[in-house]
Structures are given as structure tokens and as C-alpha cells.
Scaffold this motif. Structure first.
Motif, short mmCIF file in Angstrom:
data_model
loop_
_atom_site.label_atom_id
_atom_site.label_comp_id
_atom_site.label_asym_id
_atom_site.label_seq_id
_atom_site.Cartn_x
_atom_site.Cartn_y
_atom_site.Cartn_z
N PHE A 1 -17.34 -9.07 40.71
CA PHE A 1 -16.07 -9.04 40.41
C PHE A 1 -15.85 -8.57 38.99
N SER A 2 -16.76 -8.23 38.14
CA SER A 2 -16.40 -7.55 36.87
C SER A 2 -15.61 -8.55 36.14
N SER B 1 -6.59 -11.37 40.81
CA SER B 1 -7.21 -10.26 41.39
C SER B 1 -6.69 -8.93 40.97
N SER B 2 -6.86 -7.88 41.74
CA SER B 2 -6.34 -6.52 41.10
C SER B 2 -4.75 -6.57 41.36
N LEU B 3 -4.18 -7.46 42.29
CA LEU B 3 -2.70 -7.49 42.51
C LEU B 3 -2.03 -8.16 41.25
N ASP B 4 -2.66 -9.12 40.48
CA ASP B 4 -2.12 -9.61 39.41
C ASP B 4 -3.15 -10.20 38.36
N ARG B 5 -3.75 -9.11 37.62
CA ARG B 5 -4.95 -9.67 36.82
C ARG B 5 -4.34 -10.73 35.63
N GLN C 1 -10.06 -14.51 40.26
CA GLN C 1 -9.56 -14.36 41.39
C GLN C 1 -8.26 -15.62 41.71
#
Length: 159
Positions: A14-15, A127-131, A98
Motif C-alpha cells: 500500500f506504499s 485510500s486513493s479516493l481521499d489520501r 486506508q
């Protein structure tokens, strides 16, 4: 207060940002720590079939923990919850990757198990939706109310 830190999915897959890994290493050095690592098993959780991606089949926690549990999906395992219950803690500090998915799923699992989940808001990434994690933090406050910061945790430990 008897408490334990649960680090959710801070692993290479997940970097996670270096500031998160460093902050969690500092926090985990001062409190009993459990970590979860999400590994791919398509038979257990159909990530590839339904989402077109999957976590790695092999990975490890980037933060040293007293106990590490493998999971296959968003939620925490029964073994993880039973282990935490056996510790007899008053609250479970939750942090990691996340915020609005795996971290929030951990909160629901802990809550449903009769435990008191508390989000460490500055030690989580969305997540990528809302870092920023803001959406997950807002959902956490709505469902569980209990939030803190790493500075508050460390200050209370110093008392």
C-alpha cells in the motif's frame, strides 16, 4: 489506562508514506503493538475478480509489532480480536492505511467485539479516493466518537 496499538496494513503493498512509518515506529516503541498485514488469497476474498487488483500474496508489516496477524480482506480476523480481548485492554488505538476502508473496518470489528476502538487521527492515511483520511476520520467520529492523536497518547504515557 491499559491500551494496545493496532496498526492496520502498513506494508509495502500500500506504499505508506515514510512519515507514517516513522511515526508509527516511534509510537509502537512506547506501547504494546499489534499489526495486521493484508495478503492476497483469491479463494478467501475475490479482489482480482471483483476489483481487478489485489494485494501482494507475500508482504510484511513495515513497523515492528509484538504480534502480527495476517488477514485476507478488509476486516480483522477472529484470531486478532480474540488476542486483543485476552489482553484485557480498556481501549484499542487504531491507525494505519486506508482510513475509510480497512481502518474503519477494524473499528467496526473491534466495536462489535465489545472493545473500545480509538482512532489515532495523525497516524492514518486514506485510500486513493481521499489520501488525507478526512472522510474516514469523519466516519469514525460519527460511528465511534473516540479519537486521539499520537502526541496525546505519548503525553499520557509520560504521566
Amino acid at each position: 489506562m491499559r491500551q494496545v496499538l493496532l496498526i492496520v496494513d502498513v506494508q509495502s503493498t500500500f506504499s505508506p508514506p515514510e512519515w507514517l512509518v516513522d511515526g508509527l515506529r516511534w509510537l509502537s516503541a512506547n506501547i504494546p503493538t499489534i499489526a495486521s498485514v493484508e495478503l492476497h488469497d483469491e479463494q478467501a476474498t475475490p479482489f482480482q475478480r471483483q476489483l481487478g487488483w489485489h494485494p501482494a500474496a507475500e508482504d510484511e508489516s513495515l513497523v515492528e509489532a509484538d504480534q502480527v496477524f495476517v488477514k485476507h480482506g478488509y476486516g480483522q480476523t477472529v484470531e486478532t480480536l480474540e488476542y486483543i480481548k485476552q489482553l484485557g485492554v480498556e481501549r484499542v488505538l487504531v491507525c494505519g492505511m486506508q482510513t475509510e476502508t480497512c481502518v474503519l473496518a477494524a473499528g467496526f470489528a473491534l466495536f462489535d467485539a465489545g472493545l473500545t476502538p480509538t482512532l489515532v487521527t495523525d497516524m492514518t492515511v486514506g485510500s486513493s479516493l481521499d489520501r488525507s483520511g478526512k472522510m474516514g476520520i469523519d466516519l469514525w467520529k460519527h460511528h465511534f466518537r473516540q479519537v486521539t492523536t499520537s502526541a496525546e497518547v505519548l503525553a499520557a504515557l509520560a504521566m
